[in-house]
Design a protein around this motif. Structure first.
Motif, PDB file in Angstrom:
ATOM      1  N   ARG A  18      20.181 -38.075  16.110  1.00 50.74           N
ATOM      2  CA  ARG A  18      19.026 -38.016  15.201  1.00 50.74           C
ATOM      3  C   ARG A  18      18.258 -39.326  15.145  1.00 50.74           C
ATOM      4  N   ARG A  77      19.415 -30.945   8.912  1.00 51.77           N
ATOM      5  CA  ARG A  77      20.333 -31.075  10.048  1.00 51.77           C
ATOM      6  C   ARG A  77      20.266 -29.833  10.944  1.00 51.77           C
ATOM      7  N   ASN A  81      19.154 -29.313  14.981  1.00 47.71           N
ATOM      8  CA  ASN A  81      19.916 -28.528  15.946  1.00 47.71           C
ATOM      9  C   ASN A  81      19.020 -27.484  16.622  1.00 47.71           C
ATOM     10  N   ASP A 101      25.240 -33.601  15.339  1.00 47.46           N
ATOM     11  CA  ASP A 101      24.243 -32.820  14.603  1.00 47.46           C
ATOM     12  C   ASP A 101      23.604 -31.740  15.458  1.00 47.46           C
ATOM     13  N   VAL A 132      25.748 -33.155   5.446  1.00 47.53           N
ATOM     14  CA  VAL A 132      26.465 -33.471   6.682  1.00 47.53           C
ATOM     15  C   VAL A 132      27.601 -32.487   6.921  1.00 47.53           C
ATOM     16  N   ILE A 135      26.609 -29.008   8.611  1.00 48.29           N
ATOM     17  CA  ILE A 135      26.357 -28.948  10.055  1.00 48.29           C
ATOM     18  C   ILE A 135      27.638 -29.223  10.837  1.00 48.29           C
TER      19      ILE A 135
END
Length: 383
Positions: A18, A77, A81, A101, A132, A135
């Motif tokens: 990211r 997140r 993806n 991620d 967090v 994901i």
């Protein structure tokens, strides 16, 4: 007139992370991965929401910025993806390296254990909509990957138990350190000057906890409690140093209440950190959890004795040769204080530091890079 056959383009590998805009541990990992894959004959694209194009180009890769969802929360997140998967459908890379991620059928590099950290630090489970954790749960429970790379056995065990992963699905990839910056000679070059600059007397011992930040996770509270016991046993003979970027006021107040206000030195992060490792007599990390703890490895490389919590991943590097330097978490302040006093009173630091520095050389960036390249070769061969 002879005709030349045009060269086939190199196979494409993508690295999904990211953010790759600073000299963070994750960014360094991404650039090391880029270098290893280039040596194996790939051209590299780094997919990121935020990225420093100069750093990426310097690493021989191409930066592709993906649009970032503007609102905080788990959807951000999952949005990343989706953007990674969409790009991969269009460009069909031969290999996709994810940094936790994004889903990948190849390899996912994980940098933290958010569930375990919450249990260790706060004593409770994370909410289901945690940004967090959501994901991570999605990626690790789907099981699309060939390999998961973890920073330590500590992480690997948590993933195996939590997600039912098999032993062969997980590789342990210890982070390395920069051997040009962290050496005994360089660290100790200005030892006396550094100690004087922070007010450490000639006959005083300096015990320190150096970290990037997050004082709660690294258990600075426990360090202050340990310091109080050390000071009782060695009155007016020790100073205590904490370096890191966080609000230190609660811990300063704790030290004041214990009568240690003038014994503690507090500093934010500094660029030439190796001279502070060199200024220490003992480095301690009584963290509640540290998925690896590169600071411990850097201290060792500077020939500084370390005392580590068993919940620090870097403790795995010394558990065979130096089990006495690993203690249970910082809740047992008396055990930590006793070990520190023993190190200081018996004058063990110099010999122990040299042995730790020798051990650390096996985990330099160069040595870990060789292992990374071998891991990628194995992965490519399995495709």
């Amino acid at each position: 007139m002879s005709s030349s056959t045009p060269k086939e383009p190199l196979p494409l590998a993508a690295i999904a992370i990211r953010q790759v805009e600073k000299s963070t541990g994750a960014s360094r990992n991404a650039f090391e991965q880029s270098a290893a894959l280039q040596e194996l004959g790939y051209r590299i694209v780094i997919l990121a929401e935020r990225g420093n194009s100069t750093l990426v180009e310097r690493a021989g890769a191409t930066l592709v910025r993906l649009w970032r969802w503007p609102l905080k929360g788990p959807f951000r997140r999952f949005w990343f993806n989706r953007r990674v998967q969409s790009w991969c459908k269009r460009h069909r890379p031969a290999l996709l390296v994810s940094h936790g991620d994004a889903q990948s059928q190849d390899v996912v590099y994980m940098h933290n254990c958010v569930h375990l950290a919450s249990q260790r630090i706060h004593g409770k489970e994370l909410p289901k909509n945690h940004e967090v954790a959501a994901i991570h749960d999605h990626i690790l429970s789907q099981g699309q990957f060939k390999r998961i790379a973890a920073n330590s056995r500590l992480m690997a065990e948590d993933f195996k138990n939590r997600y039912g992963l098999a032993e062969h699905q997980i590789d342990i990839s210890y982070p390395g350190y920069d051997p040009t910056q962290f050496t005994p000679v360089k660290a100790r070059k200005e030892r006396n000057a550094t100690r004087q600059s922070i007010g450490v007397g000639q006959h005083e011992s300096l015990i320190g906890l150096i970290t990037s930040g997050n004082f709660k996770k690294r258990n600075v509270q426990g360090f202050v409690e340990i310091a109080a016991l050390v000071s009782q046993r060695l009155p007016n003979r020790c100073r205590f140093l904490v370096i890191g970027k966080d609000d230190c006021s609660p811990y300063q107040q704790q030290a004041e209440k214990l009568g240690l206000g003038d014994r503690f030195i507090w500093r934010s992060t500094v660029p030439d950190i190796e001279r502070f490792y060199g200024a220490l007599d003992v480095f301690v990390l009584p963290a509640h959890i540290e998925e690896f703890g590169r600071v411990a490895l850097e201290a060792m490389a500077c020939a500084t004795p370390v005392l580590l919590s068993a919940w620090v991943g870097a403790a795995e590097l010394i558990e065979d040769e130096f089990p006495e330097l690993i203690l249970d978490d910082g809740s047992d302040s008396d055990a930590w204080a006793s070990r520190i006093v023993t190190l200081l009173v018996n004058d063990e630091q110099e010999e122990l530091g040299s042995r730790l520095a020798e051990l650390a050389t096996h985990y330099s960036h160069q040595e870990q890079y060789k292992k990374l390249k071998a891991a990628f070769q194995s992965l490519v061969a399995s495709n």
